[in-house]
Write a protein that holds these residues in place. Sequence first.
Motif, mmCIF file in Angstrom:
data_model
loop_
_atom_site.group_PDB
_atom_site.id
_atom_site.type_symbol
_atom_site.label_atom_id
_atom_site.label_comp_id
_atom_site.label_asym_id
_atom_site.label_seq_id
_atom_site.Cartn_x
_atom_site.Cartn_y
_atom_site.Cartn_z
ATOM 1 N N MET A 284 0.830 -1.208 0.000
ATOM 2 C CA MET A 284 0.000 0.000 0.000
ATOM 3 C C MET A 284 0.863 1.255 0.000
ATOM 4 O O MET A 284 0.584 2.219 -0.727
ATOM 5 C CB MET A 284 -0.919 0.004 1.227
ATOM 6 C CG MET A 284 -1.933 -1.102 1.271
ATOM 7 S SD MET A 284 -2.965 -0.970 2.759
ATOM 8 C CE MET A 284 -4.017 -2.405 2.562
ATOM 9 N N LEU A 285 1.941 1.231 0.808
ATOM 10 C CA LEU A 285 2.837 2.388 0.856
ATOM 11 C C LEU A 285 3.559 2.563 -0.479
ATOM 12 O O LEU A 285 3.724 3.695 -0.963
ATOM 13 C CB LEU A 285 3.847 2.196 1.992
ATOM 14 C CG LEU A 285 4.757 3.387 2.307
ATOM 15 C CD1 LEU A 285 3.935 4.595 2.729
ATOM 16 C CD2 LEU A 285 5.752 3.026 3.398
ATOM 17 N N LEU A 286 3.961 1.446 -1.091
ATOM 18 C CA LEU A 286 4.605 1.525 -2.394
ATOM 19 C C LEU A 286 3.651 2.064 -3.450
ATOM 20 O O LEU A 286 4.036 2.896 -4.285
ATOM 21 C CB LEU A 286 5.110 0.136 -2.799
ATOM 22 C CG LEU A 286 5.765 0.034 -4.183
ATOM 23 C CD1 LEU A 286 6.990 0.927 -4.266
ATOM 24 C CD2 LEU A 286 6.142 -1.413 -4.491
ATOM 25 N N ALA A 287 2.391 1.597 -3.422
ATOM 26 C CA ALA A 287 1.399 2.086 -4.381
ATOM 27 C C ALA A 287 1.176 3.585 -4.206
ATOM 28 O O ALA A 287 1.032 4.326 -5.193
ATOM 29 C CB ALA A 287 0.080 1.321 -4.200
ATOM 30 N N LEU A 288 1.161 4.052 -2.959
ATOM 31 C CA LEU A 288 0.977 5.487 -2.703
ATOM 32 C C LEU A 288 2.173 6.281 -3.219
ATOM 33 O O LEU A 288 2.014 7.379 -3.770
ATOM 34 C CB LEU A 288 0.788 5.710 -1.206
ATOM 35 C CG LEU A 288 0.194 7.066 -0.781
ATOM 36 C CD1 LEU A 288 -1.194 7.244 -1.353
ATOM 37 C CD2 LEU A 288 0.149 7.171 0.743
ATOM 38 N N THR A 315 9.734 17.568 -12.095
ATOM 39 C CA THR A 315 8.584 17.406 -11.201
ATOM 40 C C THR A 315 8.534 15.998 -10.613
ATOM 41 O O THR A 315 8.121 15.819 -9.461
ATOM 42 C CB THR A 315 7.276 17.709 -11.941
ATOM 43 O OG1 THR A 315 7.181 16.872 -13.120
ATOM 44 C CG2 THR A 315 7.216 19.168 -12.368
ATOM 45 N N GLY A 316 8.955 15.004 -11.400
ATOM 46 C CA GLY A 316 8.971 13.640 -10.872
ATOM 47 C C GLY A 316 9.920 13.499 -9.700
ATOM 48 O O GLY A 316 9.554 12.946 -8.648
ATOM 49 N N PHE A 317 11.143 14.022 -9.841
ATOM 50 C CA PHE A 317 12.108 13.970 -8.743
ATOM 51 C C PHE A 317 11.637 14.809 -7.551
ATOM 52 O O PHE A 317 11.779 14.396 -6.395
ATOM 53 C CB PHE A 317 13.481 14.452 -9.217
ATOM 54 C CG PHE A 317 14.250 13.442 -10.008
ATOM 55 C CD1 PHE A 317 14.635 12.242 -9.423
ATOM 56 C CD2 PHE A 317 14.590 13.671 -11.332
ATOM 57 C CE1 PHE A 317 15.347 11.290 -10.142
ATOM 58 C CE2 PHE A 317 15.297 12.733 -12.056
ATOM 59 C CZ PHE A 317 15.676 11.533 -11.466
ATOM 60 N N THR A 318 11.103 15.973 -7.820
ATOM 61 C CA THR A 318 10.626 16.840 -6.737
ATOM 62 C C THR A 318 9.498 16.173 -5.963
ATOM 63 O O THR A 318 9.478 16.185 -4.717
ATOM 64 C CB THR A 318 10.149 18.187 -7.296
ATOM 65 O OG1 THR A 318 11.213 18.813 -8.015
ATOM 66 C CG2 THR A 318 9.685 19.107 -6.169
ATOM 67 N N GLY A 319 8.548 15.583 -6.677
ATOM 68 C CA GLY A 319 7.442 14.905 -6.013
ATOM 69 C C GLY A 319 7.904 13.712 -5.209
ATOM 70 O O GLY A 319 7.420 13.473 -4.090
ATOM 71 N N PHE A 320 8.860 12.952 -5.740
ATOM 72 C CA PHE A 320 9.369 11.789 -5.009
ATOM 73 C C PHE A 320 10.061 12.219 -3.720
ATOM 74 O O PHE A 320 9.843 11.617 -2.657
ATOM 75 C CB PHE A 320 10.346 11.009 -5.893
ATOM 76 C CG PHE A 320 11.028 9.884 -5.170
ATOM 77 C CD1 PHE A 320 10.379 8.679 -4.947
ATOM 78 C CD2 PHE A 320 12.330 10.030 -4.695
ATOM 79 C CE1 PHE A 320 11.003 7.645 -4.271
ATOM 80 C CE2 PHE A 320 12.961 8.998 -4.013
ATOM 81 C CZ PHE A 320 12.293 7.801 -3.803
ATOM 82 N N ILE A 321 10.905 13.243 -3.782
ATOM 83 C CA ILE A 321 11.626 13.706 -2.590
ATOM 84 C C ILE A 321 10.646 14.225 -1.546
ATOM 85 O O ILE A 321 10.767 13.919 -0.349
ATOM 86 C CB ILE A 321 12.647 14.789 -2.976
ATOM 87 C CG1 ILE A 321 13.747 14.177 -3.839
ATOM 88 C CG2 ILE A 321 13.247 15.443 -1.727
ATOM 89 C CD1 ILE A 321 14.697 15.193 -4.445
ATOM 90 N N THR A 322 9.658 14.995 -1.976
ATOM 91 C CA THR A 322 8.669 15.536 -1.029
ATOM 92 C C THR A 322 7.874 14.418 -0.379
ATOM 93 O O THR A 322 7.659 14.413 0.845
ATOM 94 C CB THR A 322 7.734 16.516 -1.747
ATOM 95 O OG1 THR A 322 8.503 17.524 -2.415
ATOM 96 C CG2 THR A 322 6.794 17.196 -0.754
ATOM 97 N N VAL A 325 9.995 12.526 2.211
ATOM 98 C CA VAL A 325 10.176 13.251 3.475
ATOM 99 C C VAL A 325 8.909 13.173 4.312
ATOM 100 O O VAL A 325 8.972 13.026 5.543
ATOM 101 C CB VAL A 325 10.576 14.713 3.193
ATOM 102 C CG1 VAL A 325 10.588 15.529 4.481
ATOM 103 C CG2 VAL A 325 11.944 14.764 2.530
ATOM 104 N N ILE A 326 7.745 13.238 3.679
ATOM 105 C CA ILE A 326 6.485 13.128 4.426
ATOM 106 C C ILE A 326 6.370 11.740 5.064
ATOM 107 O O ILE A 326 6.000 11.610 6.240
ATOM 108 C CB ILE A 326 5.291 13.415 3.490
ATOM 109 C CG1 ILE A 326 5.298 14.881 3.062
ATOM 110 C CG2 ILE A 326 3.969 13.084 4.179
ATOM 111 C CD1 ILE A 326 4.250 15.222 2.018
ATOM 112 N N ALA A 327 6.671 10.693 4.283
ATOM 113 C CA ALA A 327 6.626 9.336 4.843
ATOM 114 C C ALA A 327 7.655 9.169 5.955
ATOM 115 O O ALA A 327 7.384 8.528 6.978
ATOM 116 C CB ALA A 327 6.871 8.310 3.729
#
Length: 507
Positions: A284-288, A315-322, A325-327
């Motif tokens: 589930m975490l991977l899917a998110l 944007t892909g890298f930025t979204g992944f990093i953000t 950090v939230i997780a």
Amino acid sequence: MLTFVIRRLIASVFVLLAATFLMYNLVAFSGDPLEDLRASQAPNREQLIEARVRQLNLDVIPPLRYFIWFGGIIRGDFGVSVEGRDVNAMLAQAIGSTIQLVTIATIVAIILGLIVGITTALRQYSGYDYAVTFIAFLFFSLPIFWVAVLLKQFVAIGFNDFLERNPVVPTNVIIGIAVVSAILWSSIIPGKFRRKAITALVAGSAATITLFYMNAVDWFSVPQIGIVGVVLTGVGAAFAMTAIITGLQNRRALIAALVTAAIGVAFYFPFMTYISFFITEWWMLLALALAAVAVSVAVGYFLGGHDRGSIMRITGFTGFITAFVIALDRFMQVWPAYANSGRIRGRPIATIGSSTPNLQGSLWVEGVDIYTHLLLPTIALILISFATYTRYSRASMLEVMNQDYIRTARAKGLAERTVVVRHGFRNALIPIATIVAFDIGGLVGGAVITETVFGWTGMGQLFVNGLNRVDPNPVMAFFVVVGGLAILFNMIADIVYAILDPRIRVS
């Protein structure tokens, strides 16, 4: 391409056949698998010996017994151990732990090694370059079992003692870290004395303020990133990715990256207070995470305009990093409860084993437990691999940056970022692909020592126990996996060559 892959697969099969035949016979002739039963005083000793002989085909000479074993491999059956356990089940359990350890160590070592190696090449003969060279050779020359013991003593035991006492960084240590940070960043950032002095002042002040803030909020006992940290990380990732991929002068790319970071920040509170409680499985975490990257790439697609491809990467890298950090902040929220639980008792950094026995908790507690057990063996593997990647990436980048086409690109008036990222970095990756391919197989095989020191029940233990018991089947299971990975990743490296360098053809 297909012809090349088929040809390589056929050649690899013959290589693997010869290697497995030699390995099987070496193990089979190395001792007596019945030695423990012959020394036994059990009344049914003869019956036990006869049962093991029948079970393992010990009445057949090893060269012929190999073909019986190989017939089972074709059916996907690795046979049974001398104890009568199914080797397939043993392998499934062992490979999960080792792949978990090796994957994380390899990814981190590659990223850090490439970044540090390339930056040292760009800052050749600077203090930063000399310092990294010294550290790399130091780590490369250290035996991994000695590094592992040092990590146990000074990282695990030392940090656990620090947490049990008053977990506050002393002022003299803060000053030392600030000075080191100032020297490091001033040596990395190029420029004249004034620019270096400003860099040193900013880096030292940032380190000092951060550590005093961590002391003030008791961060080591109750770690957190918080919404402010997520915002700063997201904005920093947006600027960094834009600067690296297209340059900050591309306003469309910067706006798309900032929009992606803003979307991630907007999901911070819903994720923390509602969504995370419904995530109970790792898939589930991977899917998110995949959904977060997909949304980020979609933002780049719709806001990209004529430079859509580059902006989608940003944007892909930025979204992944953000999202990462939230997780990470969500995992940090369960740290106090985990560290003070009855199974941990205030000493969270583990020195042995891959998990805490009988620990009960949510996915987030399980994740923290995995982290505390992975920390030391991962660092041990990273330190050794990091030295290799740093040296090779530095040498490769220096060679590329002295090529004629780099001088031509500069003569055309291209920005230095474009010359380094688009012309230099891509071509410098070609020899690194070979090192990565060899290192992955080497890490799986080399993890034997690391797993033994840290008491991991992985591939290393499977291999060592098989050798000690003169048990060919578990040893061959280890050998087939390691050999198969080496062949697979070498083939991938050849394919990557063709992708990175259009002059290379695999037909």
